[in-house]
Design an enzyme around this catalytic site. Sequence first.
Site, mmCIF file in Angstrom:
data_model
loop_
_atom_site.group_PDB
_atom_site.id
_atom_site.type_symbol
_atom_site.label_atom_id
_atom_site.label_comp_id
_atom_site.label_asym_id
_atom_site.label_seq_id
_atom_site.Cartn_x
_atom_site.Cartn_y
_atom_site.Cartn_z
ATOM 1 N N HIS A 15 0.810 -1.357 0.088
ATOM 2 C CA HIS A 15 0.070 -0.039 -0.123
ATOM 3 C C HIS A 15 0.830 1.194 0.115
ATOM 4 O O HIS A 15 0.505 2.401 0.853
ATOM 5 C CB HIS A 15 -0.888 -0.010 0.991
ATOM 6 C CG HIS A 15 -2.035 -0.966 1.272
ATOM 7 N ND1 HIS A 15 -2.407 -1.757 -0.051
ATOM 8 C CD2 HIS A 15 -2.989 -1.411 1.946
ATOM 9 C CE1 HIS A 15 -3.489 -2.521 0.154
ATOM 10 N NE2 HIS A 15 -3.998 -2.346 1.316
ATOM 11 N N HIS B 24 -9.742 2.866 0.375
ATOM 12 C CA HIS B 24 -9.788 1.636 1.287
ATOM 13 C C HIS B 24 -10.706 1.722 2.700
ATOM 14 O O HIS B 24 -10.733 1.421 3.656
ATOM 15 C CB HIS B 24 -8.122 1.562 2.048
ATOM 16 C CG HIS B 24 -7.859 0.360 2.580
ATOM 17 N ND1 HIS B 24 -8.698 -0.479 3.568
ATOM 18 C CD2 HIS B 24 -7.037 -0.532 1.870
ATOM 19 C CE1 HIS B 24 -8.029 -1.543 3.622
ATOM 20 N NE2 HIS B 24 -7.099 -1.745 2.659
ATOM 21 N N GLU C 233 -11.936 -2.467 -2.901
ATOM 22 C CA GLU C 233 -10.856 -1.560 -3.197
ATOM 23 C C GLU C 233 -10.669 -1.838 -4.912
ATOM 24 O O GLU C 233 -9.964 -2.574 -5.258
ATOM 25 C CB GLU C 233 -9.548 -1.893 -2.784
ATOM 26 C CG GLU C 233 -9.615 -2.089 -1.052
ATOM 27 C CD GLU C 233 -8.522 -2.703 -0.373
ATOM 28 O OE1 GLU C 233 -7.330 -2.676 -0.869
ATOM 29 O OE2 GLU C 233 -8.666 -3.632 0.496
HETATM 30 C C1 G6D Z 1 -4.074 -6.535 5.556
HETATM 31 O O1 G6D Z 1 -3.975 -8.397 3.637
HETATM 32 C C2 G6D Z 1 -4.786 -7.181 4.021
HETATM 33 C C3 G6D Z 1 -4.970 -6.260 3.132
HETATM 34 O O2 G6D Z 1 -5.313 -6.302 2.004
HETATM 35 C C4 G6D Z 1 -5.396 -4.823 3.781
HETATM 36 O O3 G6D Z 1 -5.376 -3.654 2.929
HETATM 37 C C5 G6D Z 1 -4.836 -4.482 5.077
HETATM 38 O O4 G6D Z 1 -4.909 -5.408 5.918
HETATM 39 C C6 G6D Z 1 -5.776 -3.225 5.750
HETATM 40 O O5 G6D Z 1 -2.803 -6.483 5.371
#
Ligand code: G6D
Length: 352
Positions: free
Chosen positions: A105, A179, A313
Site C-alpha cells: 500500500h 480503502h 478496493e
Molecule cells: C491486510 O491483507 C490485508 C490487506 O489487503 C489490507 O489492505 C490491510 O490488511 C488493511 O494486510
Amino acid sequence: MKITDKLFGHYIDEPVMEYTLVNDSGMSVSCLNYGCIITKILVPDRSGNIENVVLGFEQFFDYLDLSTYFGSVVGRVAGRISHAEFVLDGESYQLTANEYPNHLHGGKKGFHSVIWKSEPIETENAVGLKFFYRSIDGEEGYPGNLDTTIIYRLNNQNELSITYEAHTDQKTIVNLTNHSYFNLSGNIKRDCSEHVLQLENDRFLELGLNLIPTGRLIDAANTPFDFKHGRLLKSGMKSSHPQNALAGNGYDHPLLFAKKGENTVVLTEKESGRTLQVTTDQPCVVLYTANQLEGLYSISGVRARNHLGVCLETQGFPDAINQPHFPSIVLNPEEVYHSTTKYRFFSNTIGV
Ligand code: G6D
C-alpha cells in the site's frame, strides 16, 4: 448542498481538517486532508434513520497509531509488491519493505499518511473537495515526480464519486484506490457476515505466501468466490476453501471483472434495507472482509473485531509490475493516469 469544516487534529506542524459534504437528500460525507481519509458516510436506512456506514475513528491519533487504512486513499501502488522491488526498463528499484519482505500500500509514507493540499468545490450539481499531492522522485523508492489529484464529489442522487488523476515526469508505476471499510448496518450495529455481495466476476487471483498473488487466475464458478448471483459474505468466512483460510477466514482477494470497461458491484444488507452500488472503470476489485481487526481498541465506541467492515478496493491487479501477464500499471510521462469510482447509496424507501 453545503461544505463545512473543522479542525480535527495536527500532523507534525500541519493542521488536519475534517471537511463535511452535505447534500439535499439526507447524505453526508466527512473526510480529512490527511490521507484523503473518509471518516464518515451518513445515509438513511429503510426507516429514514441517518447512520454512519463506514468504519472510522473519532480521534486523529487513532489514524496514526492503528493504521488499518480506514477510509484512506492508497498509493502510489495499492496492494502488495513482492520482495519490495521491481524492474523498469532494465533498472531495478527497491521500495520500502514495510510488510517485510514485501511492500504494501505505497509503503510507510504512502498516500494514506501524508497531508494533501485541499480545495473545496461547489457546483450546481455537487459539492466536493479537490486534493493534491506531489510525491517526489525516490519517495518510498518509486521513480519520478508524481503529481496526483483526487476529487471527491457528492451529488443529490446520494452518490459519492472519486476521480483520480496523476502525471509523472519519469516512467513509474501507479495503482490508486480508496480503502473505506463499509458496514451498511449503520453505526456498526452488526458485522458484515449477513451482507450480500453481487458482481460479474468470472475469476479471482490466487494468493500465495504472504498474500502475494501466485500469478494464477482461478475460475470462480462454483467456489465461494463466485458472486454472479449474489453471495452472503459469511460463506467465505466459514468456508473450508484453502484460499479463504489463507486470507484469515474471509476474503482478501482481487476479483476480476468478466467484461472490460465499466463494471458494477452491489452490496446490500437486508435488515437495514441499505444498498451500496459501486461503479468503476478499474479491472478488478479487492474484496477484503477485515479479517485482522481483532484487537483491544475500539472503533467509534465499538470493540474492534473481525468482519466489522468490508473493503471494495477498485484497482489494478496487485503485484502487476512483477507479473507480465497482468494488465500494466506503468505510467509514462506523456500519459495521464485517470480513473473514476462511484459509490451510490439506496435504501428500499428511496430505491433506484
Ligand atoms: C491486510 O491483507 C490485508 C490487506 O489487503 C489490507 O489492505 C490491510 O490488511 C488493511 O494486510
